[in-house]
Write a protein that holds these residues in place. Structure first.
Motif: not given
Length: 166
Positions: A2-19
């Motif tokens: 199940e994939i959802t789209i939501r507003e990012y949070s600071e805890k997501d930053l490391e994974q987002m930076i990698e992508i």
């Protein structure tokens, strides 16, 4: 999955930076040449009108993201622009499509009238196919508008989507 789209949070930053940096490093889609650091990413993603994250709800893994912001100012401030990044290991799961669809809705919510892409690299066939499937209109081509990582120049295509038609 199940994939959802939501507003990012600071805890997501490391994974987002990698992508994000994976796309930059590929040298075939984003105009940036320098990878984002942790500090730069925190500022960059926060200053957007909206930054969305595609999350695998079973694992909480970030599989993709998008940034949304005005494409211009003043009398052209009703035009939005977005950038999308999907983790290479998650491509083919229609995450890009979910991100684009979410950005269309979010653009409307934020009062934008048009979503415009300024520089879709001509060899980004999957993105072009997706944008056309979702109703984006091809405006034209700028010859040699993108410097590929291999040093060759590639054409870029401009697209727009009239959000008033949604």
């Amino acid at each position: 999955m199940e994939i959802t789209i939501r507003e990012y949070s600071e805890k997501d930053l490391e994974q987002m930076i990698e992508i994000w940096n994976e796309v930059i490093d590929s040298g075939i889609a984003f105009p940036q040449t320098e990878k984002l650091t942790q500090d730069e990413a925190a500022v960059f993603f926060a200053e957007q009108s909206f930054t969305g994250a595609a999350v695998n709800e079973n694992t909480q893994e970030i599989l993709g993201l998008y940034t949304l912001h005005p494409n211009n100012i003043g009398r052209c401030g009703h035009l939005s622009n977005a950038s999308y990044a999907v983790k290479s290991a998650a491509r083919g799961l229609h995450i890009g499509e979910k991100l684009v669809q979410h950005s269309i809705k979010k653009s409307k919510e934020l009062g934008f009238k048009i979503l415009q892409f300024n520089a879709v690299v001509k060899t980004n066939y999957s993105a072009i196919k997706l944008y056309e499937k979702l109703g984006f209109v091809r405006l034209g081509t700028i010859p040699g508008g993108f410097l590929m990582k291999n040093g060759k120049y590639e054409d870029i295509i401009l697209f727009y989507h009239n959000l008033n038609l949604e």
